[in-house]
Write a protein that holds these residues in place. Structure first.
Motif, PDB file in Angstrom:
ATOM      1  N   ASN A   1     -90.518 -41.633   5.035  1.00  0.00           N
ATOM      2  CA  ASN A   1     -90.029 -41.800   3.665  1.00  0.00           C
ATOM      3  C   ASN A   1     -91.153 -42.172   2.694  1.00  0.00           C
ATOM      4  N   THR A   2     -92.029 -43.085   3.129  1.00  0.00           N
ATOM      5  CA  THR A   2     -93.118 -43.511   2.225  1.00  0.00           C
ATOM      6  C   THR A   2     -94.125 -42.387   2.032  1.00  0.00           C
ATOM      7  N   LEU A   3     -94.516 -41.718   3.117  1.00  0.00           N
ATOM      8  CA  LEU A   3     -95.497 -40.639   2.995  1.00  0.00           C
ATOM      9  C   LEU A   3     -94.931 -39.469   2.187  1.00  0.00           C
ATOM     10  N   LEU A   4     -93.636 -39.204   2.343  1.00  0.00           N
ATOM     11  CA  LEU A   4     -93.011 -38.134   1.559  1.00  0.00           C
ATOM     12  C   LEU A   4     -92.990 -38.511   0.060  1.00  0.00           C
ATOM     13  N   ALA A   5     -92.702 -39.798  -0.215  1.00  0.00           N
ATOM     14  CA  ALA A   5     -92.731 -40.278  -1.608  1.00  0.00           C
ATOM     15  C   ALA A   5     -94.133 -40.118  -2.200  1.00  0.00           C
ATOM     16  N   ASN A   6     -95.159 -40.454  -1.385  1.00  0.00           N
ATOM     17  CA  ASN A   6     -96.550 -40.274  -1.834  1.00  0.00           C
ATOM     18  C   ASN A   6     -96.839 -38.797  -2.128  1.00  0.00           C
TER      19      ASN A   6
END
Length: 576
Positions: A72-77
């Protein structure tokens, strides 16, 4: 055409059927070191949203809650990089990631996710929104051992950069010093930390440490081949030389910064550098060059919505050029744009949001101090309540005093800036009148008398500023001092004045040349001005010397001329 079309289809087919790159996972990766290894692969994601999701799919396919948080965090980045702006997809994925990490009590991942979200808000200049996010990360990170934090060096570095942006330079330096402890001393991040520490030392007035850190960063960046960081260090060094009024060295450094930044396609850094270059050119009156560099900076600023704060700075420099050139008719259009930008920035990235963020930070610190005090005195409820009430009262009182002081300071600065513009405009009008009057002796006398009035006013203004307790004294004093110096009799003005004097008092001037060859040029200036009826104080003001210096010059001349001095005196006071 058919062959070209056929080749295009083959190329497209190859692209479609090439296996897409995916993130690499390992069952042994489920720890701090392993997570860092996974996260580090985000550099390979690219900017295509489909490719990003495909690259991260192994994390999403996993049954591990940890990997879902990473996903989720890497996709948001990835979405943030692809859209290059605040967007709902990034907002949603950051929120999911932080909530999941919090619910699963994985503090290291929660801090990393919070800092990733904070960096996203920071990059797109949401300065007031980002403060509570950073404070949340700070509270949690201070409770963990460094070995339990993901990328401790980068984490402390991000916090330090934000603190510096909102003006808390002391806290910024504290966090960057922590970041240094966990950063490879031969890395690009280490050079970045040193460079920014130098910048924050410069803002606190410690020029020695500022220069030392920036020069170390510059040397390191050069040795490891980090051209972009090297260019940034040159720009920061230029600002130090600018502060010391060594404009020649500053311009040389900033031009090299621009050349490297443009070669590497770093538009943001080029924009910063062109802005500094414009400021330097204005300082040395190279206004045509200043207009060119301002235009280049503005062209970059207009490409991104989050460059508005930079556009505002550039517009203010353009306004300064307009004043310098006397093109007052163009002022209104620029001022309208400035007002519009300031109104817009007051919601996100202007002086007001930054000050508000800083104030909120200080308030939060006070609140923590109050909470700590309450804990220590929990056994004595009466004194606990007394201290709480007094502390709250003092905070409110301090806030009111601070707000009142800021309002007074803002009003004072506005008035001072208006007076500075008035002085500059008065100087331009006076010079224009002289040109229109064809520089006759009478117009020269009127010109000098008007100059003398302005000089007296400027001396009084500078004295008032010196007695003020304002934080911007040095800057205002510098502006007024520049205007004052521009009123003094320059070599060009002296030659023009002397030429017109010869026409109006030809006999007197010729007698001076024939009978008093020992008179120096400096004494000649005093004699000619005295002949036209200027008092000692007026002569002193025009020549930029003291009244005592004028008197001493006369005494030296009397001693040098001896008996001939009375003849000279009679010539000066006699009517033509």
């Amino acid at each position: 055409m058919k062959i070209k079309y056929f080749l295009s289809l083959i190329t497209l087919g190859c692209i479609i059927f090439l296996p897409a790159q995916k993130i690499r996972l390992d069952v042994s990766d489920n720890n701090i070191s392993g997570w860092e290894g996974i996260i580090s692969q985000q550099e390979n994601m690219g900017n295509d949203t489909v490719a990003i999701k495909n690259f991260l799919q192994p994390l999403n396919d996993s049954n591990s809650e940890t990997y879902k948080i990473l996903y989720n965090t890497l996709l948001a980045n990835g979405y943030a990089n692809a859209f290059d702006r605040i967007n709902e997809k990034s907002n949603n994925y950051y929120s999911k990631s932080i909530q999941s990490a919090r619910q699963s009590k994985q503090e290291a991942l929660e801090i990393w996710a919070i800092l990733s979200y904070a960096e996203y808000l920071y990059n797109f200049r949401q300065m007031t929104k980002v403060l509570p996010v950073y404070m949340s990360a700070i509270e949690k990170i201070n409770q963990l051992d460094s070995k339990d934090i993901l990328f401790p060096g980068e984490s402390f570095m991000k916090i330090g950069f934000y603190m510096g942006t909102i003006g808390d330079n002391t806290e910024a330096l504290n966090y960057l010093k922590k970041a240094k402890q966990f950063t490879n001393p031969k890395s690009a991040n280490y050079a970045s930390i040193l460079d920014n520490m130098g910048l924050y030392y410069y803002r606190t007035g410690d020029l020695k440490k500022a220069k030392k850190n920036i020069e170390e960063a510059s040397s390191l960046a050069k040795s490891i081949g980090d051209e972009v960081r090297y260019a940034k260090t040159l720009g920061n060094l230029a600002q130090i030389y600018e502060g010391n009024r060594d404009y020649r060295t500053a311009i040389k450094l900033i031009l090299e910064d621009i050349e490297i930044s443009e070669r590497n396609g770093r538009n943001k850094n080029s924009m910063y550098a062109y802005t500094i270059l414009t400021r330097l050119y204005i300082a040395i009156n190279r206004l045509e060059d200043a207009k060119i560099s301002a235009k280049k900076a503005d062209e970059i600023a207009e490409t991104k919505s989050y460059f508005k704060i930079n556009e505002l700075e550039i517009l203010k420099l353009k306004l300064h050029i307009i004043y310098k050139e006397g093109r007052n008719g163009e002022e209104l259009l620029v001022r309208r744009r400035i007002d519009a930008l300031e109104d817009s920035l007051n919601k996100t990235d202007g002086v007001l949001p930054l000050n508000q963020a800083n104030w909120m930070l200080q308030k939060r610190k006070y609140q923590h101090n109050i909470d700590d005090t309450q804990k220590r005195l929990s056994s004595v409820s009466f004194w606990k309540n007394v201290i709480f009430v007094v502390a709250v009262f003092l905070i409110l009182l301090a806030v009111l005093i601070l707000m009142n002081a800021k309002i007074r300071e803002k009003n004072r600065k506005i008035q001072t800036e208006k007076r500075i513009v008035e002085y500059e405009n008065a100087k331009l009008r006076n010079e224009q009148k002289l040109l229109e009057a064809h520089k006759t002796l009478d117009s020269q006398i009127d010109f000098l008398k008007e100059k003398n009035i302005q000089i007296q006013k400027l001396h009084l203004e500078i004295q008032n500023i010196k007695e003020s307790k304002s934080s911007s004294i040095e800057k205002e004093h510098g502006k007024l001092d520049e205007i004052l110096k521009s009123h003094l009799m320059t070599e060009e003005n002296w030659l023009s004045f002397k030429r017109e004097f010869k026409k109006g008092h030809a006999t007197f001037y010729q007698t001076l040349q024939d009978s008093f060859p020992e008179i120096t040029d400096s004494s000649l200036r005093i004699i000619l001005l005295r002949k036209l009826g200027f008092a000692n104080s007026e002569i002193a003001g025009l020549l930029g010397i003291t009244v005592d210096a004028v008197k001493k010059s006369k005494q030296r001349l009397k001693h040098k001329l001896g008996d001939k001095y009375d003849l000279l005196f009679n010539m000066i006071v006699s009517e033509n």
